[in-house]
Motif scaffolding. Structure first.
Motif, PDB file in Angstrom:
ATOM      1  N   LYS A   1       0.837  -1.209   0.000  1.00  0.00           N
ATOM      2  CA  LYS A   1       0.000   0.000   0.000  1.00  0.00           C
ATOM      3  C   LYS A   1       0.867   1.252   0.000  1.00  0.00           C
ATOM      4  O   LYS A   1       0.532   2.230  -0.664  1.00  0.00           O
ATOM      5  N   ILE A   2       1.957   1.211   0.730  1.00  0.00           N
ATOM      6  CA  ILE A   2       2.867   2.351   0.754  1.00  0.00           C
ATOM      7  C   ILE A   2       3.469   2.560  -0.632  1.00  0.00           C
ATOM      8  O   ILE A   2       3.545   3.687  -1.120  1.00  0.00           O
ATOM      9  N   GLU A   3       3.878   1.486  -1.276  1.00  0.00           N
ATOM     10  CA  GLU A   3       4.453   1.580  -2.618  1.00  0.00           C
ATOM     11  C   GLU A   3       3.439   2.163  -3.606  1.00  0.00           C
ATOM     12  O   GLU A   3       3.783   3.008  -4.430  1.00  0.00           O
ATOM     13  N   LYS A   4       2.210   1.712  -3.524  1.00  0.00           N
ATOM     14  CA  LYS A   4       1.172   2.226  -4.420  1.00  0.00           C
ATOM     15  C   LYS A   4       0.905   3.705  -4.165  1.00  0.00           C
ATOM     16  O   LYS A   4       0.736   4.485  -5.104  1.00  0.00           O
ATOM     17  N   ALA A   5       0.874   4.092  -2.908  1.00  0.00           N
ATOM     18  CA  ALA A   5       0.665   5.498  -2.567  1.00  0.00           C
ATOM     19  C   ALA A   5       1.839   6.346  -3.066  1.00  0.00           C
ATOM     20  O   ALA A   5       1.636   7.436  -3.607  1.00  0.00           O
ATOM     21  N   LEU A   6       3.057   5.832  -2.920  1.00  0.00           N
ATOM     22  CA  LEU A   6       4.228   6.550  -3.416  1.00  0.00           C
ATOM     23  C   LEU A   6       4.165   6.731  -4.930  1.00  0.00           C
ATOM     24  O   LEU A   6       4.457   7.813  -5.443  1.00  0.00           O
ATOM     25  N   GLU A   7       3.784   5.693  -5.620  1.00  0.00           N
ATOM     26  CA  GLU A   7       3.644   5.784  -7.078  1.00  0.00           C
ATOM     27  C   GLU A   7       2.634   6.867  -7.447  1.00  0.00           C
ATOM     28  O   GLU A   7       2.872   7.679  -8.342  1.00  0.00           O
TER      29      GLU A   7
ATOM     30  N   ALA B   1       8.287   5.850   6.197  1.00  0.00           N
ATOM     31  CA  ALA B   1       7.505   4.693   6.677  1.00  0.00           C
ATOM     32  C   ALA B   1       7.920   3.429   5.957  1.00  0.00           C
ATOM     33  O   ALA B   1       7.943   2.347   6.552  1.00  0.00           O
ATOM     34  N   ASN B   2       8.252   3.530   4.705  1.00  0.00           N
ATOM     35  CA  ASN B   2       8.651   2.367   3.916  1.00  0.00           C
ATOM     36  C   ASN B   2       9.984   1.811   4.378  1.00  0.00           C
ATOM     37  O   ASN B   2      10.212   0.598   4.312  1.00  0.00           O
TER      38      ASN B   2
ATOM     39  N   LYS C   1       3.971  14.345   1.798  1.00  0.00           N
ATOM     40  CA  LYS C   1       3.414  12.995   1.848  1.00  0.00           C
ATOM     41  C   LYS C   1       4.413  11.975   1.311  1.00  0.00           C
ATOM     42  O   LYS C   1       4.561  10.881   1.879  1.00  0.00           O
ATOM     43  N   ILE C   2       5.093  12.316   0.231  1.00  0.00           N
ATOM     44  CA  ILE C   2       6.090  11.408  -0.348  1.00  0.00           C
ATOM     45  C   ILE C   2       7.199  11.131   0.653  1.00  0.00           C
ATOM     46  O   ILE C   2       7.596   9.977   0.862  1.00  0.00           O
ATOM     47  N   THR C   3       7.685  12.175   1.302  1.00  0.00           N
ATOM     48  CA  THR C   3       8.746  12.012   2.292  1.00  0.00           C
ATOM     49  C   THR C   3       8.286  11.137   3.448  1.00  0.00           C
ATOM     50  O   THR C   3       9.010  10.229   3.879  1.00  0.00           O
ATOM     51  N   ALA C   4       7.088  11.380   3.938  1.00  0.00           N
ATOM     52  CA  ALA C   4       6.558  10.591   5.056  1.00  0.00           C
ATOM     53  C   ALA C   4       6.402   9.121   4.658  1.00  0.00           C
ATOM     54  O   ALA C   4       6.733   8.222   5.435  1.00  0.00           O
TER      55      ALA C   4
ATOM     56  N   TYR D   1       3.473  10.402  -9.254  1.00  0.00           N
ATOM     57  CA  TYR D   1       2.819  10.673 -10.542  1.00  0.00           C
ATOM     58  C   TYR D   1       2.133  12.037 -10.514  1.00  0.00           C
ATOM     59  O   TYR D   1       2.280  12.843 -11.434  1.00  0.00           O
ATOM     60  N   LYS D   2       1.363  12.304  -9.445  1.00  0.00           N
ATOM     61  CA  LYS D   2       0.665  13.588  -9.333  1.00  0.00           C
ATOM     62  C   LYS D   2       1.654  14.749  -9.271  1.00  0.00           C
ATOM     63  O   LYS D   2       1.435  15.790  -9.885  1.00  0.00           O
ATOM     64  N   SER D   3       2.740  14.577  -8.552  1.00  0.00           N
ATOM     65  CA  SER D   3       3.752  15.614  -8.444  1.00  0.00           C
ATOM     66  C   SER D   3       4.371  15.907  -9.814  1.00  0.00           C
ATOM     67  O   SER D   3       4.517  17.068 -10.207  1.00  0.00           O
TER      68      SER D   3
END
Length: 61
Positions: free
Chosen positions: A8-14, A58-59, A51-54, A18-20
């Motif tokens: 889930k963390i990997e998907k959120a990072l992706e 966490a990852n 959010k990416i940094t956080a 992408y949005k950034s």
């Protein structure tokens, strides 16, 4: 359980990366943005980068 959270963390990072990139590409290719628009996009990018940094921290843990 740990593998599911990591996935889930990997998907959120992706998604956030992408949005950034999408916002940066749009701003860099636009020639007629107002100051207010540039500030708004900058604020959005700041939130995304936070959010990416956080998520990266966490990852690692």
């Amino acid at each position: 359980m740990e593998l599911i959270a990591e996935n889930k963390i990997e998907k959120a990072l992706e998604y956030y990366n992408y949005k950034s990139k999408q916002i940066r590409d749009f701003v860099n290719s636009s020639k007629d943005l107002t100051v207010e628009q540039i500030i708004d996009f900058g604020e959005e990018l700041a939130v995304l980068e936070y959010k990416i940094t956080a998520l990266e921290v966490a990852n690692e843990n």
